[in-house]
Design a protein around this motif. Structure first.
Motif, PDB file in Angstrom:
ATOM      1  N   VAL A 141     -13.470   1.117  -2.445  1.00  0.00           N
ATOM      2  CA  VAL A 141     -14.252   2.357  -2.408  1.00  0.00           C
ATOM      3  C   VAL A 141     -13.334   3.548  -2.663  1.00  0.00           C
ATOM      4  CG1 VAL A 141     -15.603   3.895  -0.932  1.00  0.00           C
ATOM      5  CG2 VAL A 141     -16.023   1.424  -0.891  1.00  0.00           C
ATOM      6  N   ALA A 142     -12.146   3.535  -2.061  1.00  0.00           N
ATOM      7  CA  ALA A 142     -11.190   4.623  -2.272  1.00  0.00           C
ATOM      8  C   ALA A 142     -10.762   4.697  -3.731  1.00  0.00           C
ATOM      9  CB  ALA A 142      -9.976   4.421  -1.373  1.00  0.00           C
ATOM     10  N   LYS A 143     -10.563   3.541  -4.350  1.00  0.00           N
ATOM     11  CA  LYS A 143     -10.184   3.529  -5.764  1.00  0.00           C
ATOM     12  C   LYS A 143     -11.304   4.085  -6.629  1.00  0.00           C
ATOM     13  CE  LYS A 143      -8.893   0.447  -9.549  1.00  0.00           C
ATOM     14  NZ  LYS A 143      -8.769  -0.957  -9.990  1.00  0.00           N
ATOM     15  N   ARG A 144     -12.540   3.697  -6.316  1.00  0.00           N
ATOM     16  CA  ARG A 144     -13.693   4.200  -7.072  1.00  0.00           C
ATOM     17  C   ARG A 144     -13.806   5.710  -6.955  1.00  0.00           C
ATOM     18  NH1 ARG A 144     -18.990   3.150  -4.073  1.00  0.00           N
ATOM     19  NH2 ARG A 144     -18.145   5.017  -3.069  1.00  0.00           N
ATOM     20  N   ASP A 145     -13.490   6.228  -5.771  1.00  0.00           N
ATOM     21  CA  ASP A 145     -13.584   7.669  -5.529  1.00  0.00           C
ATOM     22  C   ASP A 145     -12.311   8.416  -5.902  1.00  0.00           C
ATOM     23  OD1 ASP A 145     -16.097   7.139  -4.562  1.00  0.00           O
ATOM     24  OD2 ASP A 145     -15.518   7.196  -2.448  1.00  0.00           O
ATOM     25  N   LEU A 146     -11.390   7.726  -6.555  1.00  0.00           N
ATOM     26  CA  LEU A 146     -10.135   8.317  -7.036  1.00  0.00           C
ATOM     27  C   LEU A 146      -9.263   8.862  -5.902  1.00  0.00           C
ATOM     28  CD1 LEU A 146     -11.489  10.231 -10.187  1.00  0.00           C
ATOM     29  CD2 LEU A 146     -10.619   7.882 -10.031  1.00  0.00           C
ATOM     30  N   CYS A 147      -9.302   8.181  -4.758  1.00  0.00           N
ATOM     31  CA  CYS A 147      -8.461   8.628  -3.641  1.00  0.00           C
ATOM     32  C   CYS A 147      -7.708   7.449  -3.016  1.00  0.00           C
ATOM     33  CB  CYS A 147      -9.286   9.371  -2.595  1.00  0.00           C
ATOM     34  SG  CYS A 147     -10.675   8.437  -1.917  1.00  0.00           S
ATOM     35  N   LEU A 148      -7.364   6.453  -3.833  1.00  0.00           N
ATOM     36  CA  LEU A 148      -6.614   5.302  -3.332  1.00  0.00           C
ATOM     37  C   LEU A 148      -5.258   5.706  -2.772  1.00  0.00           C
ATOM     38  CD1 LEU A 148      -6.405   2.273  -2.874  1.00  0.00           C
ATOM     39  CD2 LEU A 148      -5.600   2.025  -5.236  1.00  0.00           C
ATOM     40  N   PRO A 149      -4.496   6.590  -3.447  1.00  0.00           N
ATOM     41  CA  PRO A 149      -3.201   6.986  -2.863  1.00  0.00           C
ATOM     42  C   PRO A 149      -3.345   7.593  -1.470  1.00  0.00           C
ATOM     43  CG  PRO A 149      -3.302   7.642  -5.169  1.00  0.00           C
ATOM     44  CD  PRO A 149      -4.679   7.172  -4.796  1.00  0.00           C
ATOM     45  N   ARG A 150      -4.404   8.359  -1.249  1.00  0.00           N
ATOM     46  CA  ARG A 150      -4.616   8.967   0.060  1.00  0.00           C
ATOM     47  C   ARG A 150      -4.934   7.896   1.104  1.00  0.00           C
ATOM     48  NH1 ARG A 150      -9.302  13.078   0.011  1.00  0.00           N
ATOM     49  NH2 ARG A 150      -8.058  13.740  -1.790  1.00  0.00           N
ATOM     50  N   ALA A 151      -5.727   6.883   0.712  1.00  0.00           N
ATOM     51  CA  ALA A 151      -6.063   5.797   1.637  1.00  0.00           C
ATOM     52  C   ALA A 151      -4.817   4.998   2.006  1.00  0.00           C
ATOM     53  CB  ALA A 151      -7.114   4.886   1.010  1.00  0.00           C
ATOM     54  N   LEU A 152      -3.957   4.746   1.034  1.00  0.00           N
ATOM     55  CA  LEU A 152      -2.722   4.020   1.305  1.00  0.00           C
ATOM     56  C   LEU A 152      -1.794   4.842   2.199  1.00  0.00           C
ATOM     57  CD1 LEU A 152      -2.065   2.544  -2.247  1.00  0.00           C
ATOM     58  CD2 LEU A 152      -2.830   1.295  -0.225  1.00  0.00           C
TER      59      LEU A 152
END
Length: 250
Positions: A141-152
């Protein structure tokens, strides 16, 4: 006594008080007050540690009751519980080492992983326990919303990330990608504890691509402790015990 007071006040982020309070009380002829004041500071330190532990436990999502005290050690191979006691000191977290737990279902891997997590939280270490499939879905979901780095980055706040049942992640290429990205991000920086029903030889069912599988295993085992859980399934034994009274009545 003076050194301990300075240590505590520094820990409380009161550097001026740490530098001045003992000297000023002594100069004013109130040296006899120092033991009582130290006792107050020790009480404050204890309360702060308790609140921190409660906060760490709340955010850890560790299963309640699965502790080292409730672990049935008689069911575990001796090297496993000996290693668990060693890991419970938390020193492996300072080295960003990993812990890998292998065994068939019902052998106690999840309980042992959670128990280690509880022991570390009591020592003031930050832990997150999560089923692997759930975390992977959150990262997707974070990757889809373009916020994967923030989730990591949020996950990076945890010294130990416990991924339970990694063997159930064996679906899409996107799931494999975010799982591998997580492992790569934590490599030699933060610790992972992984439980798996699959041996390394079967991990191609998770990562699909042989090169990705080899790269994931290489990162995990480079600095790691491997615990192998054998013996009989606890759940199977419990089911067998429940069935005996019914068979006797029949």
């Amino acid at each position: 006594m003076a050194d301990r007071m300075r240590e505590l006040l520094t820990r409380f982020k009161l550097p001026t008080a740490a530098a001045e309070v003992v000297r000023r009380l002594t100069d004013a002829g109130h040296h006899d007050a120092l033991p009582a004041l130290l006792d107050v500071f020790e009480t404050e330190a204890g309360e702060r540690a308790h609140r921190r532990t409660e906060r760490l436990l709340k955010y850890s999502h560790l299963p309640a009751g699965k502790t080292l005290e409730t672990l049935e050690r008689a069911r575990l191979p001796r090297p496993v519980f000996t290693k668990l006691d060693e890991l419970a000191t938390g020193e492996f977290l300072d080295r960003a080492d990993n812990v890998l737990c292998f065994g068939l279902p019902g052998r106690g891997k999840t309980h042992a992983a959670a128990a280690l997590g509880h022991a570390l939280v009591k020592r003031g270490r930050s832990v997150l326990f999560t089923p692997t499939f759930r975390l992977v879905q959150e990262l997707l979901v974070a990757k889809r919303d373009l916020c994967l780095p923030r989730a990591l980055q949020r996950l990076d706040a945890f010294e130990l990330l416990i991924l339970d049942d990694i063997g159930y992640v064996q679906q899409s290429a996107d799931e494999v990608e975010v799982l591998f990205t997580l492992m790569a991000e934590r490599y030699e920086r933060r610790s992972l504890l992984i439980t798996s029903n699959l041996t390394f030889g079967e991990w191609d069912r998770i990562f699909k691509n042989p090169m990705t599988t080899a790269a994931a295993i290489d990162r995990l085992v480079h600095h790691s402790s491997i615990l192998e859980f054998g013996g009989r399934s606890k759940r199977a034994d419990e089911a067998e015990k429940r069935s005996k009274p019914a068979q006797a009545e029949a």
